[in-house]
Scaffold this active site. Structure first.
Site, mmCIF file in Angstrom:
data_model
loop_
_atom_site.group_PDB
_atom_site.id
_atom_site.type_symbol
_atom_site.label_atom_id
_atom_site.label_comp_id
_atom_site.label_asym_id
_atom_site.label_seq_id
_atom_site.Cartn_x
_atom_site.Cartn_y
_atom_site.Cartn_z
ATOM 1 N N HIS A 10 -14.342 -45.747 41.354
ATOM 2 C CA HIS A 10 -14.855 -46.500 39.867
ATOM 3 C C HIS A 10 -16.052 -46.318 39.562
ATOM 4 O O HIS A 10 -16.902 -45.482 40.492
ATOM 5 C CB HIS A 10 -14.288 -48.036 40.183
ATOM 6 C CG HIS A 10 -14.736 -48.735 41.109
ATOM 7 N ND1 HIS A 10 -16.398 -48.936 41.215
ATOM 8 C CD2 HIS A 10 -14.221 -49.328 42.321
ATOM 9 C CE1 HIS A 10 -16.589 -49.565 42.423
ATOM 10 N NE2 HIS A 10 -15.499 -50.075 42.914
ATOM 11 N N GLN A 17 -25.369 -52.499 46.102
ATOM 12 C CA GLN A 17 -25.942 -53.868 46.049
ATOM 13 C C GLN A 17 -24.615 -54.859 46.329
ATOM 14 O O GLN A 17 -24.974 -55.820 46.732
ATOM 15 C CB GLN A 17 -26.803 -54.161 44.955
ATOM 16 C CG GLN A 17 -27.450 -55.314 44.903
ATOM 17 C CD GLN A 17 -28.315 -55.982 46.233
ATOM 18 O OE1 GLN A 17 -28.816 -55.114 46.870
ATOM 19 N NE2 GLN A 17 -27.969 -57.154 46.419
ATOM 20 N N LYS A 18 -23.753 -54.401 45.570
ATOM 21 C CA LYS A 18 -22.329 -55.143 45.663
ATOM 22 C C LYS A 18 -21.993 -55.761 46.771
ATOM 23 O O LYS A 18 -21.712 -56.814 47.204
ATOM 24 C CB LYS A 18 -21.580 -54.249 44.956
ATOM 25 C CG LYS A 18 -19.973 -54.713 45.346
ATOM 26 C CD LYS A 18 -19.178 -55.407 44.241
ATOM 27 C CE LYS A 18 -17.963 -56.106 44.811
ATOM 28 N NZ LYS A 18 -17.189 -55.364 45.646
ATOM 29 N N MET A 31 -14.258 -46.162 50.576
ATOM 30 C CA MET A 31 -12.673 -46.308 50.857
ATOM 31 C C MET A 31 -12.093 -45.703 49.624
ATOM 32 O O MET A 31 -10.723 -45.864 49.551
ATOM 33 C CB MET A 31 -12.359 -47.816 51.065
ATOM 34 C CG MET A 31 -13.223 -48.166 52.420
ATOM 35 S SD MET A 31 -12.425 -49.695 53.289
ATOM 36 C CE MET A 31 -12.555 -50.851 51.844
ATOM 37 N N GLN A 88 -12.028 -51.988 60.225
ATOM 38 C CA GLN A 88 -12.993 -53.021 59.465
ATOM 39 C C GLN A 88 -11.858 -54.031 58.707
ATOM 40 O O GLN A 88 -12.558 -54.862 57.925
ATOM 41 C CB GLN A 88 -13.739 -52.593 58.411
ATOM 42 C CG GLN A 88 -13.373 -51.725 57.134
ATOM 43 C CD GLN A 88 -14.287 -51.112 56.522
ATOM 44 O OE1 GLN A 88 -14.802 -50.134 56.960
ATOM 45 N NE2 GLN A 88 -14.606 -51.481 55.280
ATOM 46 N N GLN A 105 -23.188 -55.736 53.632
ATOM 47 C CA GLN A 105 -22.995 -54.465 54.518
ATOM 48 C C GLN A 105 -24.401 -53.752 54.596
ATOM 49 O O GLN A 105 -24.659 -53.146 55.518
ATOM 50 C CB GLN A 105 -21.973 -53.941 53.809
ATOM 51 C CG GLN A 105 -21.534 -52.328 54.029
ATOM 52 C CD GLN A 105 -20.431 -51.962 53.333
ATOM 53 O OE1 GLN A 105 -19.290 -52.622 53.742
ATOM 54 N NE2 GLN A 105 -20.459 -51.092 52.197
ATOM 55 N N HIS A 124 -18.840 -46.543 42.229
ATOM 56 C CA HIS A 124 -19.048 -45.518 43.128
ATOM 57 C C HIS A 124 -19.506 -44.476 42.378
ATOM 58 O O HIS A 124 -20.569 -43.587 42.962
ATOM 59 C CB HIS A 124 -17.738 -45.001 43.555
ATOM 60 C CG HIS A 124 -16.746 -46.133 44.509
ATOM 61 N ND1 HIS A 124 -15.601 -46.349 44.015
ATOM 62 C CD2 HIS A 124 -17.109 -46.594 45.727
ATOM 63 C CE1 HIS A 124 -15.080 -47.358 44.915
ATOM 64 N NE2 HIS A 124 -16.059 -47.205 45.951
#
Ligand code: AMP
Length: 282
Positions: A34, A148-149, A30, A61, A153, A37
């Site tokens: 940072h 993994q954050k 999105m 979402q 999801q 990403h």
């Protein structure tokens, strides 16, 4: 680096690459990029001929009272970031192009989407699964990179890809953290200085939980109780949940064994933070 803003142009461009047998890696985001990403993009760059980054703040979402309008956006900065990471294509579609007026179709993943964040953000994962399904169809990547954050999801999208036979492999990239342990997130920009100092307690409690397990604790209720107390003592958090679940099915555990996910979500002021760790318990 090419910036493509239209779905149909993107589809045509991808067909050209596919006909040349290019291996395509894809990182959906999105934006407001940072180092988290960055880790996904670097891996994508390394393992593919073409790396595609999508930047799309997906309205589907976000719930009606969530931060869709407030969500940070900075395309110019993201472009520079992507250039430094040697991204080949930024796909930056508009909401109208992704969801024209007559849009009706959604992807609903079952029970795995109902616990954890699913309980507190109704419709969120339906929006995520729908947009990622669409993006996979447009970009036709060989490999999809996820962080993994956002553990739930990632688990949901893996499930969707298997269940709906999307011809794509998934790679999960470990969580990138600030030096004090706070998981990097675009939403960290909402935190004021005091909250920014308080926020790393979330990761510290996850590490504390890991320590308890190493000492032999196998009862999730005991671990969660200690974590909750630590967090509430440190700052005025409002905890949505702290849970110990099976890392693949996300089913809650009564006894900790196997590959487990300890995940939490908590509000600090108007900012909702999530974090997690994955452990193998013998
Ligand atoms: P977002 O832009 O927040 O939707 O995230 C896009 C992708 O980057 C998702 O797969 C996230 O899980 C991943 N991501 C976000 N933050 C991090 C982080 N700190 N470390 C690793 N991956 C991340």
């Amino acid at each position: 680096m090419r910036i493509i803003k239209s779905v149909s142009v993107m589809q045509k461009y991808i067909l050209g690459l596919k006909s040349k047998n290019k291996r395509i890696g894809f990182v959906p985001t999105m934006g407001y990029l940072h180092k988290g990403h960055g880790a996904l993009l670097r891996r994508c760059r390394k393992e593919n001929n073409i790396s595609v980054l999508s930047i799309f703040v997906n309205p589907k979402q976000f719930g009606p009272n969530e931060d869709f309008h407030r969500y940070p956006r900075d395309l110019k900065k993201d472009e520079l970031f992507a250039q430094r990471e040697k991204v080949d294509i930024i796909f930056y579609p508009s909401a109208d192009d992704m969801y024209p007026k007559d849009y009706l179709t959604y992807v609903e993943v079952g029970k795995i989407a109902q616990g954890l964040c699913g309980k507190f953000r109704p419709g969120h994962f339906r929006g995520v699964a729908t947009v990622v399904g669409k993006l996979i169809n447009v970009i036709q990547p060989d490999i999809l990179y996820l962080g993994q954050k956002d553990a739930q999801q990632a688990a949901i999208l893996k499930r969707m890809i298997v269940d709906l036979n999307f011809p794509v492999r998934v790679k999960i990239v470990p969580t990138v953290r600030e030096q004090d342990g706070l998981a990097m997130s675009s939403r960290n920009s909402y935190l004021n200085d005091k909250q920014r100092q308080q926020a790393p307690i979330l990761y510290r409690t996850l590490r504390h939980a890991e320590g308890l397990i190493q000492q032999g604790q196998r009862n999730p209720r005991k671990i969660i109780g200690q974590m909750r107390a630590m967090i509430l003592k440190a700052a005025p958090f409002k905890i949505d949940y702290i849970e110990c679940v099976d890392a693949a099915s996300l089913d809650p555990l009564k006894v900790l064994r196997g590959d487990i996910l300890i995940a939490l979500a908590a509000w600090l002021g108007k900012t909702r933070l999530i974090d997690n760790i994955v452990l193998t318990v013998k």
